[in-house]
Design a protein around this motif. Sequence first.
Motif, PDB file in Angstrom:
ATOM      1  N   GLU A 159      -4.886   0.635   6.409  1.00 51.64           N
ATOM      2  CA  GLU A 159      -4.385  -0.731   6.452  1.00 51.64           C
ATOM      3  C   GLU A 159      -3.668  -1.027   7.764  1.00 51.64           C
ATOM      4  OE1 GLU A 159      -4.948  -2.959   4.004  1.00 51.64           O
ATOM      5  OE2 GLU A 159      -6.027  -1.492   2.797  1.00 51.64           O
ATOM      6  N   ARG A 196     -10.097   6.091   0.435  1.00 51.76           N
ATOM      7  CA  ARG A 196      -9.044   5.140   0.794  1.00 51.76           C
ATOM      8  C   ARG A 196      -9.415   4.299   2.014  1.00 51.76           C
ATOM      9  NH1 ARG A 196      -4.142   9.519   0.677  1.00 51.76           N
ATOM     10  NH2 ARG A 196      -4.955   9.963   2.723  1.00 51.76           N
ATOM     11  N   CYS A 198      -2.389   2.741   2.929  1.00 51.55           N
ATOM     12  CA  CYS A 198      -3.773   2.797   2.454  1.00 51.55           C
ATOM     13  C   CYS A 198      -3.856   2.268   1.032  1.00 51.55           C
ATOM     14  CB  CYS A 198      -4.301   4.222   2.517  1.00 51.55           C
ATOM     15  SG  CYS A 198      -3.397   5.385   1.476  1.00 51.55           S
ATOM     16  N   ARG A 199      -5.052   1.937   0.651  1.00 40.69           N
ATOM     17  CA  ARG A 199      -5.359   1.510  -0.720  1.00 40.69           C
ATOM     18  C   ARG A 199      -6.566   2.325  -1.190  1.00 40.69           C
ATOM     19  NH1 ARG A 199      -2.628  -3.231  -1.632  1.00 40.69           N
ATOM     20  NH2 ARG A 199      -2.103  -4.430   0.205  1.00 40.69           N
ATOM     21  N   ASN A 200      -6.599   2.588  -2.492  1.00 35.70           N
ATOM     22  CA  ASN A 200      -7.753   3.284  -3.060  1.00 35.70           C
ATOM     23  C   ASN A 200      -8.947   2.348  -3.088  1.00 35.70           C
ATOM     24  OD1 ASN A 200      -6.116   5.459  -3.492  1.00 35.70           O
ATOM     25  ND2 ASN A 200      -5.829   5.069  -5.666  1.00 35.70           N
ATOM     26  N   PRO A 228       0.820  -1.210   0.000  1.00 33.28           N
ATOM     27  CA  PRO A 228       0.000   0.000   0.000  1.00 33.28           C
ATOM     28  C   PRO A 228       0.860   1.269   0.000  1.00 33.28           C
ATOM     29  CG  PRO A 228      -0.683  -1.496   1.735  1.00 33.28           C
ATOM     30  CD  PRO A 228       0.591  -2.032   1.170  1.00 33.28           C
TER      31      PRO A 228
END
Length: 174
Positions: A36, A33, A23-25, A5
């Motif tokens: 994580e 987002r 984070c991830r989109n 991420p």
Amino acid sequence: MPPVPRCSGVAALGGLLYIFGGCRNRNGLPNNRTDERQLWIYDPAAASLAVGPSMRVARQECGGACLGGRVYAFGWDRSCESFGPGELAWRAEAECPIVLGGGDGMAGQFSCTVLDGSAYMAGPFGLLSFSPGEGWATLPAPPTSGGCPVVAAHRGEVFVMGGFFYDPVPGPNV
């Protein structure tokens, strides 16, 4: 190797890189987002990536440091946690006096470095330090403090450089 991420924390210890949080989109949108909690351990010598125990707190825009043989994760709320090689879980550490990170109500994006067994966090809030066993200290602020500065330790001193300021009319970051 799965994609790591963005906005993750990282620390080096014993020849390994510990990459955590981030984070991830969601739905392909850059500002929608997820926070994580995972820990990934990268061994550069073997070019291998292993999954470690998840952090206690999901955190993006976090900072990392290696102090006293432990990996520390800072940011995205007031919590701080650490992990030692071979352990099965992260442990809670002393809370930060402010909320580190870049979301609404937070003290702002920050960066982190280590000097003489202490971690130093710089951001629009100024300068903080954290030492295992001693906890947190608020230090004299740099002459100007901006969001997301770069901070580095060099020859026994901590240097804080850059940062940006938001001008709401018309709104560019400078």
